[in-house]
Scaffold this motif. Structure first.
Motif, PDB file in Angstrom:
ATOM      1  N   PRO A   1       5.525   5.327  -2.420  1.00 62.58           N
ATOM      2  CA  PRO A   1       5.169   4.207  -3.093  1.00 62.58           C
ATOM      3  C   PRO A   1       5.971   2.815  -2.994  1.00 62.58           C
ATOM      4  O   PRO A   1       5.458   1.648  -2.979  1.00 62.58           O
ATOM      5  CB  PRO A   1       5.245   4.673  -4.627  1.00 62.58           C
ATOM      6  CG  PRO A   1       4.978   6.111  -4.330  1.00 62.58           C
ATOM      7  CD  PRO A   1       5.638   6.471  -3.087  1.00 62.58           C
ATOM      8  N   GLN A   2       7.174   3.042  -2.844  1.00 58.55           N
ATOM      9  CA  GLN A   2       8.437   2.014  -2.616  1.00 58.55           C
ATOM     10  C   GLN A   2       8.151   1.333  -1.177  1.00 58.55           C
ATOM     11  O   GLN A   2       8.116   0.085  -1.198  1.00 58.55           O
ATOM     12  CB  GLN A   2       9.972   2.498  -2.897  1.00 58.55           C
ATOM     13  CG  GLN A   2      10.148   2.847  -4.216  1.00 58.55           C
ATOM     14  CD  GLN A   2       9.728   4.333  -4.447  1.00 58.55           C
ATOM     15  OE1 GLN A   2       8.818   4.967  -3.769  1.00 58.55           O
ATOM     16  NE2 GLN A   2      10.074   4.783  -5.539  1.00 58.55           N
ATOM     17  N   VAL A   3       7.634   2.101  -0.418  1.00 56.62           N
ATOM     18  CA  VAL A   3       7.167   1.609   1.015  1.00 56.62           C
ATOM     19  C   VAL A   3       6.101   0.705   0.758  1.00 56.62           C
ATOM     20  O   VAL A   3       6.157  -0.616   1.372  1.00 56.62           O
ATOM     21  CB  VAL A   3       7.199   2.550   2.077  1.00 56.62           C
ATOM     22  CG1 VAL A   3       6.658   1.813   3.228  1.00 56.62           C
ATOM     23  CG2 VAL A   3       8.568   3.454   2.172  1.00 56.62           C
ATOM     24  N   ILE A   4       5.173   1.186   0.082  1.00 59.50           N
ATOM     25  CA  ILE A   4       3.830   0.330   0.063  1.00 59.50           C
ATOM     26  C   ILE A   4       4.210  -1.000  -0.890  1.00 59.50           C
ATOM     27  O   ILE A   4       3.699  -2.188  -0.408  1.00 59.50           O
ATOM     28  CB  ILE A   4       2.825   1.018  -0.875  1.00 59.50           C
ATOM     29  CG1 ILE A   4       2.349   2.366   0.121  1.00 59.50           C
ATOM     30  CG2 ILE A   4       1.597   0.182  -1.311  1.00 59.50           C
ATOM     31  CD1 ILE A   4       1.714   1.802   1.308  1.00 59.50           C
ATOM     32  N   ALA A   5       5.121  -0.908  -1.857  1.00 58.16           N
ATOM     33  CA  ALA A   5       5.606  -1.932  -2.330  1.00 58.16           C
ATOM     34  C   ALA A   5       5.947  -3.044  -1.646  1.00 58.16           C
ATOM     35  O   ALA A   5       5.934  -4.363  -1.869  1.00 58.16           O
ATOM     36  CB  ALA A   5       6.403  -1.530  -3.736  1.00 58.16           C
ATOM     37  N   GLY A   6       6.858  -2.655  -0.777  1.00 58.61           N
ATOM     38  CA  GLY A   6       7.271  -3.545   0.344  1.00 58.61           C
ATOM     39  C   GLY A   6       6.572  -3.912   1.512  1.00 58.61           C
ATOM     40  O   GLY A   6       7.043  -4.754   2.294  1.00 58.61           O
ATOM     41  N   MET A   7       5.319  -3.762   1.473  1.00 57.60           N
ATOM     42  CA  MET A   7       4.209  -3.969   2.447  1.00 57.60           C
ATOM     43  C   MET A   7       2.988  -4.445   1.940  1.00 57.60           C
ATOM     44  O   MET A   7       1.966  -4.609   2.545  1.00 57.60           O
ATOM     45  CB  MET A   7       4.046  -3.034   3.434  1.00 57.60           C
ATOM     46  CG  MET A   7       3.746  -1.665   3.071  1.00 57.60           C
ATOM     47  SD  MET A   7       3.815  -0.424   4.410  1.00 57.60           S
ATOM     48  CE  MET A   7       2.447  -0.998   5.699  1.00 57.60           C
TER      49      MET A   7
ATOM     50  N   TYR B   1      -6.863  -1.295  -1.554  1.00 57.85           N
ATOM     51  CA  TYR B   1      -6.658  -1.716   0.117  1.00 57.85           C
ATOM     52  C   TYR B   1      -7.844  -1.161   0.842  1.00 57.85           C
ATOM     53  O   TYR B   1      -7.957  -1.784   1.835  1.00 57.85           O
ATOM     54  CB  TYR B   1      -5.464  -1.373   0.478  1.00 57.85           C
ATOM     55  CG  TYR B   1      -4.148  -1.977  -0.189  1.00 57.85           C
ATOM     56  CD1 TYR B   1      -3.772  -3.415   0.014  1.00 57.85           C
ATOM     57  CD2 TYR B   1      -3.225  -1.094  -0.938  1.00 57.85           C
ATOM     58  CE1 TYR B   1      -2.752  -3.942  -0.862  1.00 57.85           C
ATOM     59  CE2 TYR B   1      -2.283  -1.715  -1.489  1.00 57.85           C
ATOM     60  CZ  TYR B   1      -1.958  -2.977  -1.442  1.00 57.85           C
ATOM     61  OH  TYR B   1      -0.938  -3.600  -2.168  1.00 57.85           O
ATOM     62  N   GLY B   2      -8.637  -0.195   0.286  1.00 58.56           N
ATOM     63  CA  GLY B   2      -9.703   0.093   1.046  1.00 58.56           C
ATOM     64  C   GLY B   2     -10.225   1.556   0.713  1.00 58.56           C
ATOM     65  O   GLY B   2      -9.891   1.829  -0.503  1.00 58.56           O
TER      66      GLY B   2
ATOM     67  N   THR C   1       1.982  -7.741   1.232  1.00 62.57           N
ATOM     68  CA  THR C   1       1.689  -8.833   1.991  1.00 62.57           C
ATOM     69  C   THR C   1       0.999  -8.167   3.252  1.00 62.57           C
ATOM     70  O   THR C   1      -0.208  -8.716   3.335  1.00 62.57           O
ATOM     71  CB  THR C   1       2.632  -9.824   2.420  1.00 62.57           C
ATOM     72  OG1 THR C   1       3.297 -10.202   1.024  1.00 62.57           O
ATOM     73  CG2 THR C   1       2.043 -11.190   3.076  1.00 62.57           C
ATOM     74  N   LEU C   2       1.683  -7.313   3.981  1.00 64.29           N
ATOM     75  CA  LEU C   2       0.900  -7.025   5.080  1.00 64.29           C
ATOM     76  C   LEU C   2      -0.446  -6.431   5.107  1.00 64.29           C
ATOM     77  O   LEU C   2      -1.415  -6.619   5.751  1.00 64.29           O
ATOM     78  CB  LEU C   2       1.892  -6.014   5.754  1.00 64.29           C
ATOM     79  CG  LEU C   2       1.881  -5.593   7.179  1.00 64.29           C
ATOM     80  CD1 LEU C   2       2.026  -6.771   8.234  1.00 64.29           C
ATOM     81  CD2 LEU C   2       2.788  -4.433   7.571  1.00 64.29           C
ATOM     82  N   LEU C   3      -0.458  -5.398   4.241  1.00 67.13           N
ATOM     83  CA  LEU C   3      -1.669  -4.777   3.709  1.00 67.13           C
ATOM     84  C   LEU C   3      -2.894  -5.895   3.295  1.00 67.13           C
ATOM     85  O   LEU C   3      -3.987  -5.794   3.478  1.00 67.13           O
ATOM     86  CB  LEU C   3      -1.408  -3.525   2.586  1.00 67.13           C
ATOM     87  CG  LEU C   3      -0.636  -2.486   3.139  1.00 67.13           C
ATOM     88  CD1 LEU C   3      -0.435  -1.502   2.060  1.00 67.13           C
ATOM     89  CD2 LEU C   3      -1.006  -1.836   4.298  1.00 67.13           C
ATOM     90  N   SER C   4      -2.359  -6.740   2.333  1.00 63.27           N
ATOM     91  CA  SER C   4      -3.343  -7.827   1.780  1.00 63.27           C
ATOM     92  C   SER C   4      -3.932  -8.639   2.785  1.00 63.27           C
ATOM     93  O   SER C   4      -5.040  -9.019   2.807  1.00 63.27           O
ATOM     94  CB  SER C   4      -3.010  -8.508   0.688  1.00 63.27           C
ATOM     95  OG  SER C   4      -2.385  -7.590  -0.400  1.00 63.27           O
TER      96      SER C   4
END
Length: 300
Positions: free
Chosen positions: A206-212, A250-251, A214-217
């Motif tokens: 979850p912390q990794v996802i929080a840091g990406m 995200y999908g 913008t990339l995912l969006s």
């Protein structure tokens, strides 16, 4: 044939005797490689060779299996690269690089890998230099987090590198590593429109996802693979259902358990909530057409 069967039975029996398990593994490695301590292994269905630590149990497991583990995810990884032809690939928690070095990449694809264990990072560097596209692979020795800057304790499990984590542990070696936000590794004006990623960080996903975010969006298409270990996630204070719902923004989400892929729906969440030790791999796909192209279907 009968001799081989007897040898298999003998090996399994010996492994149950205290003190002999490692000897059996040593003999297995010697039989396969002609050496007790080989430090490279060729990846299955690939021309790539990766460097491993033959004294560490996960490295030894790769030697004994021929790096054949996680076949469903590796197949999915290769299909995603072939079908999506992504502009970027991100591997967080690369470990020995079984996924990172498995396939060839599109000529215009940016390849980014993050590994927090300094010892594994050095081995990844050796594997990178040996890879046909190694000059295009960016390696970062860091802990992927929600924000960049500063350092964080990383707890290395010296018995099995795959269990090392940013989650505090009573045993093992503690090292300080730099923190990095995946979004900060990409220029805002040049964000990729298609990405393939893997995150396997023992509860720190979850912390990794929080840091990406913008990339995912900003990506129009994506295929992502994330480890999901309920026990590890709860140790970081994560509310499991909220985390799954967040990923679904995200999908489409699929899960892999026991070699079977299934669509993540309310039934999945009910099973997850009922099992305190629930473990699965989650696959995040931007759209169902892309999911179908990599062999994922909605059955409900």
């Amino acid at each position: 044939m009968a001799t081989n069967k007897i040898l298999v039975i003998l090996k399994e029996s010996l492994k149950k005797i205290p003190g002999l398990r490692r000897l059996v593994h040593d003999l297995d490695i010697l039989f396969r490689f002609g050496s007790f301590r080989p430090n490279t292994v060729r990846l299955v269905n690939s021309n790539s060779i990766i460097y491993i630590d033959p004294r560490e149990e996960r490295g030894r497991a790769l030697l004994r299996s021929g790096a054949a583990g996680q076949p469903e995810l590796k197949k999915l990884w290769s299909l995603a690269l072939d079908n999506l032809q992504p502009e970027a690939v991100v591997d967080v928690g690369a470990n020995y690089g079984e996924f990172l070095f498995l396939s060839d990449y599109p000529w215009n694809c940016r390849i980014v890998a993050v590994e927090a264990d300094p010892k594994l990072y050095k081995l990844l560097e050796l594997s990178r230099k040996n890879h046909d596209q190694g000059n295009r692979i960016e390696l970062h020795c860091a802990l992927a987090c929600a924000e960049s800057g500063g350092v964080e304790n990383f707890y290395i499990d010296e018995a099995w590198s795959g269990r090392s984590s940013a989650i505090p542990a009573k045993t093992g070696k503690v090292v300080e590593v730099s923190k990095v936000k995946i979004d900060d590794l990409f220029e805002a004006q040049a964000l990729p429109k298609s990405i393939v990623f893997k995150i396997d960080v023992e509860g720190f996903e979850p912390q990794v996802i929080a840091g990406m975010e913008t990339l995912l969006s900003e990506a129009d298409q994506m295929v992502g693979m994330l480890e999901f270990n309920a026990d590890f996630l709860k140790k970081t204070g994560v509310e499991l259902v909220a985390y799954v719902r967040r990923l679904q923004t995200y999908g489409h989400l699929f899960s892999l358990r026991g070699g079977t892929f299934s669509y993540v729906n309310d039934s999945f969440l009910a099973v997850m909530k009922a099992d305190e030790k629930f473990v699965a791999d989650l696959i995040l796909v931007s759209d169902l057409s892309l999911a179908h192209s990599v062999g994922l279907t909605v059955n409900d």
